[in-house]
Design a protein around this motif. Structure first.
Motif, short mmCIF file in Angstrom:
data_model
loop_
_atom_site.label_atom_id
_atom_site.label_comp_id
_atom_site.label_asym_id
_atom_site.label_seq_id
_atom_site.Cartn_x
_atom_site.Cartn_y
_atom_site.Cartn_z
N SER A 125 0.84 -1.20 0.00
CA SER A 125 0.00 0.00 0.00
C SER A 125 0.87 1.25 0.00
O SER A 125 0.59 2.22 -0.70
N LEU A 126 1.95 1.24 0.80
CA LEU A 126 2.85 2.38 0.83
C LEU A 126 3.58 2.54 -0.50
O LEU A 126 3.70 3.65 -1.02
N ALA A 127 4.08 1.43 -1.07
CA ALA A 127 4.76 1.49 -2.36
C ALA A 127 3.82 2.01 -3.44
O ALA A 127 4.20 2.81 -4.30
N SER A 128 2.58 1.54 -3.40
CA SER A 128 1.57 2.00 -4.35
C SER A 128 1.37 3.51 -4.25
O SER A 128 1.32 4.22 -5.26
N SER A 129 1.28 4.02 -3.01
CA SER A 129 1.04 5.44 -2.83
C SER A 129 2.25 6.27 -3.26
O SER A 129 2.09 7.36 -3.82
N ILE A 130 3.46 5.77 -3.03
CA ILE A 130 4.66 6.50 -3.45
C ILE A 130 4.73 6.56 -4.97
O ILE A 130 5.02 7.60 -5.56
N MET A 131 4.46 5.43 -5.62
CA MET A 131 4.46 5.43 -7.08
C MET A 131 3.46 6.44 -7.63
O MET A 131 3.77 7.26 -8.50
N MET A 132 2.24 6.41 -7.09
CA MET A 132 1.19 7.27 -7.64
C MET A 132 1.43 8.74 -7.30
O MET A 132 0.93 9.63 -7.98
N ALA A 133 2.19 9.01 -6.24
CA ALA A 133 2.55 10.40 -5.93
C ALA A 133 3.45 10.99 -6.99
O ALA A 133 3.58 12.22 -7.10
N GLY A 134 4.08 10.14 -7.79
CA GLY A 134 4.89 10.63 -8.89
C GLY A 134 4.11 11.48 -9.86
O GLY A 134 4.67 12.39 -10.50
N TYR A 135 2.81 11.20 -9.99
CA TYR A 135 2.00 11.99 -10.92
C TYR A 135 1.94 13.45 -10.46
O TYR A 135 2.06 14.38 -11.26
N GLU A 136 1.76 13.66 -9.16
CA GLU A 136 1.67 15.04 -8.66
C GLU A 136 3.00 15.76 -8.78
O GLU A 136 3.04 16.96 -9.05
N CYS A 137 4.10 15.04 -8.57
CA CYS A 137 5.41 15.67 -8.76
C CYS A 137 5.59 16.09 -10.22
O CYS A 137 6.10 17.18 -10.50
N GLY A 138 5.17 15.22 -11.14
CA GLY A 138 5.24 15.59 -12.55
C GLY A 138 4.30 16.72 -12.89
O GLY A 138 4.64 17.61 -13.69
#
Length: 421
Positions: A148-161
């Protein structure tokens, strides 16, 4: 068949963050892939009015460009999901990165509306393929309690982009124009080098490949059964992406055309939205670990509905900024749970294909939104079109997650992690 649950946690006393530390390379690669995907896609959303003016078309026509990109993602998610299951998550991930970077560069060279439709369709193929492979690779590489944490970190990449694209457009767009934004989008090709050198292949995929050949008569077909879990995954992604696209796809256009803000003035509001998402996605993953996914979904959806009016229609910059922060913190952050949510609904042998098809249906949801919002905007006004689409989409996705598909003996979920609501 061994599934996601086959990889045990090394130490039950360790926190999800500590469990994730040995897997920082694959987590970083998935994060960067989504970061760079986002930069290239958001460049289109930020430049919609400028591209439309340059090509001599209106907002509805530019909405169809978003739809064309979404149709490309449908093809990319499904076909590259099959390639990922057949030839490996890592190879497909690398090819996807190179593909979408190349067609971002080609976008800068387009001079006709038809050419824009074609190039964005082809861009969508790479965009969809990259996500499918990287999400499968990440979920199959990290321990169960860290997913769940790995999933959230990956998806946070969208906001950084998203944030990076918003910052770049504030400087680049007024001086060098929209084409320069897409030329910058070629840079993601460098990520392929890191993936090739430092990221390991999925251990689940390698284990399946090392098994003795199965006679053709009993070999499982390359597909997935449309049972309750699979149907729920498809519907979930379609309505969630429709709702999410209604939130952000035309938000930059609304700020510039309805709120009459300049590209420089738009940046702080987009920054608040991205900051909220950056904080919200890891928090969403941690809350889901403690409270369960369904509780987090429902809570976040309620806050999204309450926030949608000030997000689109407030007249004070301070209220707009606060609403943008809240929308990022809650409205967008539920996407943190998507890779984990989908990975539980398909078996290892064709998980990437199942997740790819689910994300392909999500692209369809975004494509429908790309047509519906500008069309409704022409009837009622853009703020009202966004508000109504978000409310309708939120109620639809809440209805989908309320269903709990059964796990029957002998079904494809047997031997895997149980489905969590």
């Amino acid at each position: 068949m061994s599934g996601l649950a086959a990889m045990p946690d090394d130490d039950d006393s360790l926190s999800p963050l500590m469990l994730l530390r040995p897997y920082w390379r694959v987590t970083l690669a998935a994060f960067l892939g989504w970061f760079l995907d986002a930069f290239d896609q958001v460049a289109l959303l930020l430049c919609l009015p400028d591209i439309g003016k340059s090509l001599g078309v209106g907002l509805t026509a530019m909405g169809l460009v978003i739809t064309a990109q979404s149709v490309g993602r449908i093809l990319g998610n499904t076909s590259w999901g099959w390639l990922s299951d057949r030839y490996g998550r890592k190879l497909t991930f690398m090819i996807g990165v190179l593909w979408f970077a190349a067609f971002s560069g080609f976008t800068a060279l387009v001079w006709t509306y038809l050419g824009m439709l074609v190039v964005q369709f082809l861009f969508g193929i790479g965009f969809g393929g990259e996500w499918t492979a990287s999400a499968s690779l990440l979920m199959e590489s990290v321990p169960p309690r860290a997913r769940s944490l790995a999933s959230s970190i990956m998806m946070a990449g969208y906001e950084c982009g998203f944030f990076a694209a918003a910052a770049v457009q504030a400087v680049v767009l007024p001086y060098w124009g929209w084409r320069a934004m897409f030329l910058i989008g070629v840079i993601p090709a460098i990520l392929a080098i890191f993936i090739r050198r430092d990221v390991a292949e999925s251990p689940v995929w390698l284990r399946l490949r090392s098994m003795p050949p199965v006679p053709a008569a009993i070999r499982p077909r390359m597909g997935f059964r449309l049972d309750g879990a699979a149907i729920q995954a498809l519907l979930f992604m379609a309505v969630l992406q429709f709702q999410n696209a209604a939130i952000y796809s035309f938000y930059p256009t609304l700020l510039r055309k309805v709120q009459n803000l300049t590209p420089t003035e738009v940046f702080p509001l987009l920054g608040c939205y991205c900051l909220g998402s950056l904080v919200g996605k890891p928090l969403c993953g941690l809350l889901a670990t403690r409270m369960g996914e369904r509780t987090v979904f429902v809570t976040y959806f309620l806050i999204t509905i309450m926030d949608i009016w000030p997000f689109t229609s407030a007249t004070s910059m301070w209220v707009l900024a606060g609403a943008a922060l809240v929308m990022g913190l809650f409205g967008n952050s539920v996407f943190a749970l998507v890779p984990h949510y989908l990975s539980q609904r398909f078996p290892s042998a064709n998980r990437s294909l199942g997740m790819g098809c689910s994300y392909a249906v999500a692209a369809l949801g975004q494509g429908v939104c790309g047509f519906v919002v500008p069309w409704l905007g022409g009837q009622w006004g853009l703020p009202q079109a966004i508000e109504s689409s978000v409310v309708i989409g939120t109620f639809m996705v809440a209805a989908v997650i309320s269903y709990q598909p059964p796990t029957l003996p002998g079904s494809h979920m047997e031997g895997e992690e149980s489905i969590t609501p």
